[in-house]
Design an enzyme around this catalytic site. Sequence first.
Site, PDB file in Angstrom:
ATOM      1  N   GLU A 138       7.239   1.005   5.192  1.00  0.00           N
ATOM      2  CA  GLU A 138       6.739   0.117   6.231  1.00  0.00           C
ATOM      3  C   GLU A 138       6.935  -1.327   5.790  1.00  0.00           C
ATOM      4  O   GLU A 138       6.827  -1.652   4.604  1.00  0.00           O
ATOM      5  CB  GLU A 138       5.255   0.394   6.481  1.00  0.00           C
ATOM      6  CG  GLU A 138       4.667  -0.389   7.642  1.00  0.00           C
ATOM      7  CD  GLU A 138       3.198  -0.078   7.898  1.00  0.00           C
ATOM      8  OE1 GLU A 138       2.711  -0.413   8.995  1.00  0.00           O
ATOM      9  OE2 GLU A 138       2.549   0.511   7.011  1.00  0.00           O
ATOM     10  N   GLU A 153      -3.867   3.551   1.570  1.00  0.00           N
ATOM     11  CA  GLU A 153      -4.141   3.788   2.984  1.00  0.00           C
ATOM     12  C   GLU A 153      -4.328   5.281   3.222  1.00  0.00           C
ATOM     13  O   GLU A 153      -3.444   6.081   2.897  1.00  0.00           O
ATOM     14  CB  GLU A 153      -3.000   3.271   3.854  1.00  0.00           C
ATOM     15  CG  GLU A 153      -3.200   3.540   5.344  1.00  0.00           C
ATOM     16  CD  GLU A 153      -1.984   3.192   6.196  1.00  0.00           C
ATOM     17  OE1 GLU A 153      -2.176   2.677   7.301  1.00  0.00           O
ATOM     18  OE2 GLU A 153      -0.843   3.449   5.744  1.00  0.00           O
ATOM     19  N   ARG A 197       8.660  19.875  -2.125  1.00  0.00           N
ATOM     20  CA  ARG A 197       8.495  18.829  -3.129  1.00  0.00           C
ATOM     21  C   ARG A 197       9.199  17.548  -2.697  1.00  0.00           C
ATOM     22  O   ARG A 197      10.244  17.560  -2.073  1.00  0.00           O
ATOM     23  CB  ARG A 197       9.043  19.270  -4.481  1.00  0.00           C
ATOM     24  CG  ARG A 197       8.254  20.376  -5.134  1.00  0.00           C
ATOM     25  CD  ARG A 197       8.422  20.369  -6.645  1.00  0.00           C
ATOM     26  NE  ARG A 197       9.818  20.220  -7.049  1.00  0.00           N
ATOM     27  CZ  ARG A 197      10.205  19.771  -8.238  1.00  0.00           C
ATOM     28  NH1 ARG A 197       9.309  19.406  -9.130  1.00  0.00           N
ATOM     29  NH2 ARG A 197      11.472  19.687  -8.547  1.00  0.00           N
ATOM     30  N   GLU A 206       7.584   4.309  -8.758  1.00  0.00           N
ATOM     31  CA  GLU A 206       8.252   5.132  -9.765  1.00  0.00           C
ATOM     32  C   GLU A 206       9.203   6.096  -9.070  1.00  0.00           C
ATOM     33  O   GLU A 206       8.793   6.855  -8.190  1.00  0.00           O
ATOM     34  CB  GLU A 206       7.240   5.925 -10.588  1.00  0.00           C
ATOM     35  CG  GLU A 206       7.897   6.871 -11.602  1.00  0.00           C
ATOM     36  CD  GLU A 206       6.903   7.782 -12.313  1.00  0.00           C
ATOM     37  OE1 GLU A 206       7.337   8.538 -13.202  1.00  0.00           O
ATOM     38  OE2 GLU A 206       5.709   7.757 -11.962  1.00  0.00           O
ATOM     39  N   HIS A 232       0.944   2.705  -9.729  1.00  0.00           N
ATOM     40  CA  HIS A 232       2.213   3.050  -9.079  1.00  0.00           C
ATOM     41  C   HIS A 232       2.116   4.289  -8.195  1.00  0.00           C
ATOM     42  O   HIS A 232       1.125   5.021  -8.214  1.00  0.00           O
ATOM     43  CB  HIS A 232       3.330   3.223 -10.112  1.00  0.00           C
ATOM     44  CG  HIS A 232       3.223   4.454 -10.973  1.00  0.00           C
ATOM     45  ND1 HIS A 232       2.836   4.424 -12.294  1.00  0.00           N
ATOM     46  CD2 HIS A 232       3.469   5.769 -10.716  1.00  0.00           C
ATOM     47  CE1 HIS A 232       2.857   5.648 -12.797  1.00  0.00           C
ATOM     48  NE2 HIS A 232       3.237   6.492 -11.851  1.00  0.00           N
ATOM     49  N   HIS A 246       4.103   6.944   3.424  1.00  0.00           N
ATOM     50  CA  HIS A 246       5.044   5.864   3.138  1.00  0.00           C
ATOM     51  C   HIS A 246       4.471   4.919   2.088  1.00  0.00           C
ATOM     52  O   HIS A 246       3.284   4.980   1.767  1.00  0.00           O
ATOM     53  CB  HIS A 246       5.342   5.054   4.409  1.00  0.00           C
ATOM     54  CG  HIS A 246       4.126   4.452   5.045  1.00  0.00           C
ATOM     55  ND1 HIS A 246       3.473   5.050   6.103  1.00  0.00           N
ATOM     56  CD2 HIS A 246       3.410   3.322   4.774  1.00  0.00           C
ATOM     57  CE1 HIS A 246       2.431   4.306   6.462  1.00  0.00           C
ATOM     58  NE2 HIS A 246       2.361   3.255   5.663  1.00  0.00           N
ATOM     59  N   ARG A 270      -1.899  11.047   4.088  1.00  0.00           N
ATOM     60  CA  ARG A 270      -2.699  11.709   5.122  1.00  0.00           C
ATOM     61  C   ARG A 270      -3.804  12.525   4.437  1.00  0.00           C
ATOM     62  O   ARG A 270      -3.583  13.118   3.383  1.00  0.00           O
ATOM     63  CB  ARG A 270      -1.820  12.625   5.969  1.00  0.00           C
ATOM     64  CG  ARG A 270      -0.768  11.871   6.779  1.00  0.00           C
ATOM     65  CD  ARG A 270       0.125  12.845   7.526  1.00  0.00           C
ATOM     66  NE  ARG A 270       1.106  12.147   8.337  1.00  0.00           N
ATOM     67  CZ  ARG A 270       2.301  11.751   7.903  1.00  0.00           C
ATOM     68  NH1 ARG A 270       2.652  11.998   6.644  1.00  0.00           N
ATOM     69  NH2 ARG A 270       3.127  11.127   8.708  1.00  0.00           N
ATOM     70  N   ARG A 293       2.996  18.535 -23.461  1.00  0.00           N
ATOM     71  CA  ARG A 293       3.561  17.709 -24.536  1.00  0.00           C
ATOM     72  C   ARG A 293       3.023  16.287 -24.530  1.00  0.00           C
ATOM     73  O   ARG A 293       2.825  15.691 -25.580  1.00  0.00           O
ATOM     74  CB  ARG A 293       5.087  17.670 -24.410  1.00  0.00           C
ATOM     75  CG  ARG A 293       5.774  19.025 -24.606  1.00  0.00           C
ATOM     76  CD  ARG A 293       7.273  18.889 -24.442  1.00  0.00           C
ATOM     77  NE  ARG A 293       7.978  20.146 -24.648  1.00  0.00           N
ATOM     78  CZ  ARG A 293       9.292  20.292 -24.530  1.00  0.00           C
ATOM     79  NH1 ARG A 293      10.039  19.259 -24.182  1.00  0.00           N
ATOM     80  NH2 ARG A 293       9.853  21.475 -24.740  1.00  0.00           N
ATOM     81  N   GLN A 294       2.849  15.731 -23.351  1.00  0.00           N
ATOM     82  CA  GLN A 294       2.418  14.340 -23.257  1.00  0.00           C
ATOM     83  C   GLN A 294       0.890  14.248 -23.359  1.00  0.00           C
ATOM     84  O   GLN A 294       0.177  14.607 -22.424  1.00  0.00           O
ATOM     85  CB  GLN A 294       2.897  13.725 -21.946  1.00  0.00           C
ATOM     86  CG  GLN A 294       4.409  13.514 -21.893  1.00  0.00           C
ATOM     87  CD  GLN A 294       4.839  12.834 -20.609  1.00  0.00           C
ATOM     88  OE1 GLN A 294       4.961  13.470 -19.577  1.00  0.00           O
ATOM     89  NE2 GLN A 294       5.059  11.538 -20.672  1.00  0.00           N
ATOM     90  N   ASN A 300      -5.750  12.209  11.042  1.00  0.00           N
ATOM     91  CA  ASN A 300      -5.489  12.682  12.400  1.00  0.00           C
ATOM     92  C   ASN A 300      -6.709  13.458  12.862  1.00  0.00           C
ATOM     93  O   ASN A 300      -7.102  14.456  12.246  1.00  0.00           O
ATOM     94  CB  ASN A 300      -4.224  13.548  12.426  1.00  0.00           C
ATOM     95  CG  ASN A 300      -2.985  12.752  12.098  1.00  0.00           C
ATOM     96  OD1 ASN A 300      -2.613  11.834  12.820  1.00  0.00           O
ATOM     97  ND2 ASN A 300      -2.337  13.083  10.982  1.00  0.00           N
ATOM     98  N   HIS A 356       2.946  11.681  -7.003  1.00  0.00           N
ATOM     99  CA  HIS A 356       1.568  11.304  -7.307  1.00  0.00           C
ATOM    100  C   HIS A 356       1.346   9.812  -7.094  1.00  0.00           C
ATOM    101  O   HIS A 356       2.292   9.042  -6.948  1.00  0.00           O
ATOM    102  CB  HIS A 356       1.212  11.663  -8.753  1.00  0.00           C
ATOM    103  CG  HIS A 356       2.091  10.991  -9.779  1.00  0.00           C
ATOM    104  ND1 HIS A 356       3.142  11.627 -10.395  1.00  0.00           N
ATOM    105  CD2 HIS A 356       2.088   9.731 -10.303  1.00  0.00           C
ATOM    106  CE1 HIS A 356       3.751  10.808 -11.243  1.00  0.00           C
ATOM    107  NE2 HIS A 356       3.108   9.639 -11.201  1.00  0.00           N
ATOM    108  N   HIS A 394       0.808  -1.211   0.000  1.00  0.00           N
ATOM    109  CA  HIS A 394       0.000   0.000   0.000  1.00  0.00           C
ATOM    110  C   HIS A 394       0.846   1.268   0.000  1.00  0.00           C
ATOM    111  O   HIS A 394       2.053   1.234   0.228  1.00  0.00           O
ATOM    112  CB  HIS A 394      -0.977   0.016   1.177  1.00  0.00           C
ATOM    113  CG  HIS A 394      -0.354   0.254   2.537  1.00  0.00           C
ATOM    114  ND1 HIS A 394      -0.224  -0.734   3.481  1.00  0.00           N
ATOM    115  CD2 HIS A 394       0.148   1.374   3.128  1.00  0.00           C
ATOM    116  CE1 HIS A 394       0.341  -0.244   4.577  1.00  0.00           C
ATOM    117  NE2 HIS A 394       0.572   1.049   4.375  1.00  0.00           N
TER     118      HIS A 394
END
Length: 326
Positions: A318, A89, A113, A242, A185, A269, A29, A147-148, A93, A117, A25
């Site tokens: 984890e 996940e 940064r 990735e 991913h 994580h 948050r 471009r993509q 909080n 994603h 996973h």
Amino acid sequence: MASENKFYPIKIGSALNDSTLKINHTCLRVKDPARTIDFYKKHFGMTVLGSKDFPDAKFSLHFLTFPKDNVGKTEKGETAIFSVSGVLELTHNWGSESDPEFKINNGNEEPYRGFGHICFSVANIEETCKRLESEGVSFKKRMSDGRQKNIAFALDPDGYWIELVQYIKDTEESPRKDVGDKFNHTMIRVKDAEKSLEFYQNVLGMKILRKTDHENAKFTLYFLGYEVPSGHNSSSAEGVLELTHNWGTENDPNFKYHNGNDKPQGYGHICVSCDDPALLCHEIEGKYGDKIQWGVKYNQGKMKNLAFIKDPDGYSIEVVPSYLTL
């Protein structure tokens, strides 16, 4: 990549040859879990595998995935959330939903940064994007932008980027039909690609599934994971990591990515599961010693039957048993 493993020089041990190893996973948050769970259920068809409250620490965990029929059961008969790949996940909080000043760090805004994603792969990206737009989903990038033209980025309620890609491709033998949406991913940016690749391959036993260089924009993408299931390609499989390397960052001694767990928080994580994580952690600790940084060593924290290891950029991984009970 270097011809010899100068950062983590070992031979693969029995734990790293474990066929049960998988990326289980990704933890994000969220400010308002009800809002976010509704978003992923309504617009992407995800289902909740399980949830758990931790009153003492005042937080809750919610585990979502695309529908799948290979989820096992624990000894107590509960859903074995950690036995499959492609799980999201959501960590909440308590009280953040009532705080008008609270904002999640999505990992893409300077100077924080790091995480980039999550990516969902679909059979037909044009139809998916058209449907999402009709449902009022916001986009960071539509297919027609930039471009993509074969990818898009939707935004979830906290501003996390969701990349959308198509897994049916003329360049791939399979799959050639709709096999359902997949949580393909998770992308994180890394400072030193050589160091990170050696960590994920040697310490955690992953393999490079695909690599793409983008010379005009001066970055390289590395896709890592364990085995790709039969009938799938690296875009239709789940449980892929990735690594994005922007050229030159490795030469800047002052350069550092935000790991998501320092303030302001957002990304948490990725999680690796296997049938015998105690053996895996024992081998890692025995072979690398103080070369490896641990957040929590296996079974030594307040929450038992897990560990947190840190990669060269300080991102957390984890490690849990495949059949851990919540």
